[in-house]
Motif scaffolding. Sequence first.
Motif, mmCIF file in Angstrom:
data_model
loop_
_atom_site.group_PDB
_atom_site.id
_atom_site.type_symbol
_atom_site.label_atom_id
_atom_site.label_comp_id
_atom_site.label_asym_id
_atom_site.label_seq_id
_atom_site.Cartn_x
_atom_site.Cartn_y
_atom_site.Cartn_z
ATOM 1 N N LEU A 1 1.108 -1.037 -0.217
ATOM 2 C CA LEU A 1 -0.353 0.168 -0.183
ATOM 3 C C LEU A 1 0.823 1.230 0.364
ATOM 4 O O LEU A 1 1.784 1.764 1.047
ATOM 5 C CB LEU A 1 -0.644 -0.159 1.348
ATOM 6 N N ASP B 1 -3.279 4.825 -0.163
ATOM 7 C CA ASP B 1 -4.473 3.494 0.309
ATOM 8 C C ASP B 1 -4.684 4.566 1.740
ATOM 9 O O ASP B 1 -6.421 3.820 2.247
ATOM 10 C CB ASP B 1 -3.856 2.801 0.145
ATOM 11 N N PHE C 1 -7.577 6.987 2.252
ATOM 12 C CA PHE C 1 -8.335 6.347 1.964
ATOM 13 C C PHE C 1 -8.954 5.763 2.440
ATOM 14 O O PHE C 1 -10.435 5.687 2.840
ATOM 15 C CB PHE C 1 -8.077 6.044 0.255
ATOM 16 N N TYR C 2 -8.900 4.394 2.484
ATOM 17 C CA TYR C 2 -9.562 3.207 3.448
ATOM 18 C C TYR C 2 -9.468 3.513 5.544
ATOM 19 O O TYR C 2 -10.874 3.227 5.542
ATOM 20 C CB TYR C 2 -8.640 1.773 3.666
ATOM 21 N N ASN D 1 -6.226 -9.969 1.652
ATOM 22 C CA ASN D 1 -4.739 -9.461 0.026
ATOM 23 C C ASN D 1 -4.505 -10.149 -0.658
ATOM 24 O O ASN D 1 -3.579 -11.285 0.588
ATOM 25 C CB ASN D 1 -4.851 -8.153 0.779
ATOM 26 N N THR E 1 -9.181 -7.206 -8.972
ATOM 27 C CA THR E 1 -9.409 -5.438 -7.514
ATOM 28 C C THR E 1 -10.432 -5.657 -6.182
ATOM 29 O O THR E 1 -11.008 -6.849 -6.199
ATOM 30 C CB THR E 1 -10.145 -4.240 -8.048
ATOM 31 N N ASP E 2 -10.160 -5.278 -4.889
ATOM 32 C CA ASP E 2 -11.064 -5.351 -3.961
ATOM 33 C C ASP E 2 -11.967 -4.045 -4.124
ATOM 34 O O ASP E 2 -12.442 -4.036 -5.109
ATOM 35 C CB ASP E 2 -9.878 -4.360 -2.811
ATOM 36 N N CYS F 1 -12.704 -1.650 -3.170
ATOM 37 C CA CYS F 1 -13.451 -0.331 -3.439
ATOM 38 C C CYS F 1 -13.007 0.179 -5.138
ATOM 39 O O CYS F 1 -12.707 0.852 -5.266
ATOM 40 C CB CYS F 1 -12.792 0.349 -2.556
ATOM 41 N N LYS G 1 -9.486 -0.563 -5.738
ATOM 42 C CA LYS G 1 -8.505 -0.634 -6.498
ATOM 43 C C LYS G 1 -7.752 -2.381 -6.600
ATOM 44 O O LYS G 1 -7.937 -2.938 -5.973
ATOM 45 C CB LYS G 1 -7.917 -0.441 -5.323
ATOM 46 N N PRO G 2 -6.388 -1.155 -6.922
ATOM 47 C CA PRO G 2 -5.594 -2.661 -7.805
ATOM 48 C C PRO G 2 -4.851 -3.653 -7.064
ATOM 49 O O PRO G 2 -3.566 -4.121 -7.478
ATOM 50 C CB PRO G 2 -4.826 -1.883 -9.064
ATOM 51 N N TYR G 3 -5.627 -4.124 -6.075
ATOM 52 C CA TYR G 3 -5.133 -5.280 -5.087
ATOM 53 C C TYR G 3 -5.718 -6.197 -4.774
ATOM 54 O O TYR G 3 -7.246 -6.529 -4.210
ATOM 55 C CB TYR G 3 -5.104 -4.395 -3.504
#
Length: 288
Positions: free
Chosen positions: A29, A33, A36-37, A104, A127-128, A130, A132-134
């Motif tokens: 991260l 991030d 954001f979270y 993750n 993606t998660d 939200c 995001k590319p995780y």
Amino acid sequence: MKEKRNRAEIVERCVELWEASVRATHDFLVEGDIEFYRPFVRENCEKLPLLLHYEGDEIVAFLGYDMTSIEMLFVDPDYRGKGIGRDLIEWAIEDVHAETVAVNEQNGQAVSFYARMGFEVERRTETDGCGKPYPILYLRLKNPPQRMVKVTGDKKAYLHLLLDADPCEAMVDRYLEESDMFVLERDGKVIGEAVVDEKGEIKNLAVLPEYQGKLYGMYILSFLAGYYKDRFSCLWVGTSEGGVGYYERYGFVQDHVVKNFFTDNYPEPIIDNGRPCVDMTLLRLEIR
């Protein structure tokens, strides 16, 4: 594992723990991030049931859950490796019948930890939640202590349970054969059941008296929501006034009332907590 502070203080401490834990384990991260979270984490800490682990007067770990899903597990970096996370997961599996968790993929320590605890990968997303590319791995407990089984044989074999929820056999006969029926098994014993009709209404749900108050009703509802999410947009349930609060606790909302349902459809008075049942309240649970 007990609460010693008010809820606002607990939430703030859990958010602090989340950030400390994430900074120690989520090296993929970036700073933005975490910013954001953070509001999403705070919201979850405010609304979800939390199990807290104290060392002295300090919260050093917490687990948040939603029905049978583990939503959060974070341990103070200074207390990692002491078995606290394991204890919290074992409690969640035994006491709230937790069976799923999302992690993750890039958090290799967490992936390995859950594998040791008996979870296996059920699916993966790029993606998660939200966007995001995780990548996220969705895990399920491989051998849970209880399970739901669809009844393909004689449904009347479970009449004793059916009558616990609906005491009139003639009424049970109206919906039983054309509906799906599931039984809840624990340690080789049937301890509960549920019947769902072709419109997505839960017509019958019961748990043996000795297993009541142990969240097995919640487990059944969680299972039904997952089982029917691709078939129905919501589940329905009809209950007397005394049962409304129970279903609201698990996300159902009141839709409408059927006046005089119990007095019009049952030959004998139905008594709930010492009061005669008259009207039926229909509630719905959005499952998509």
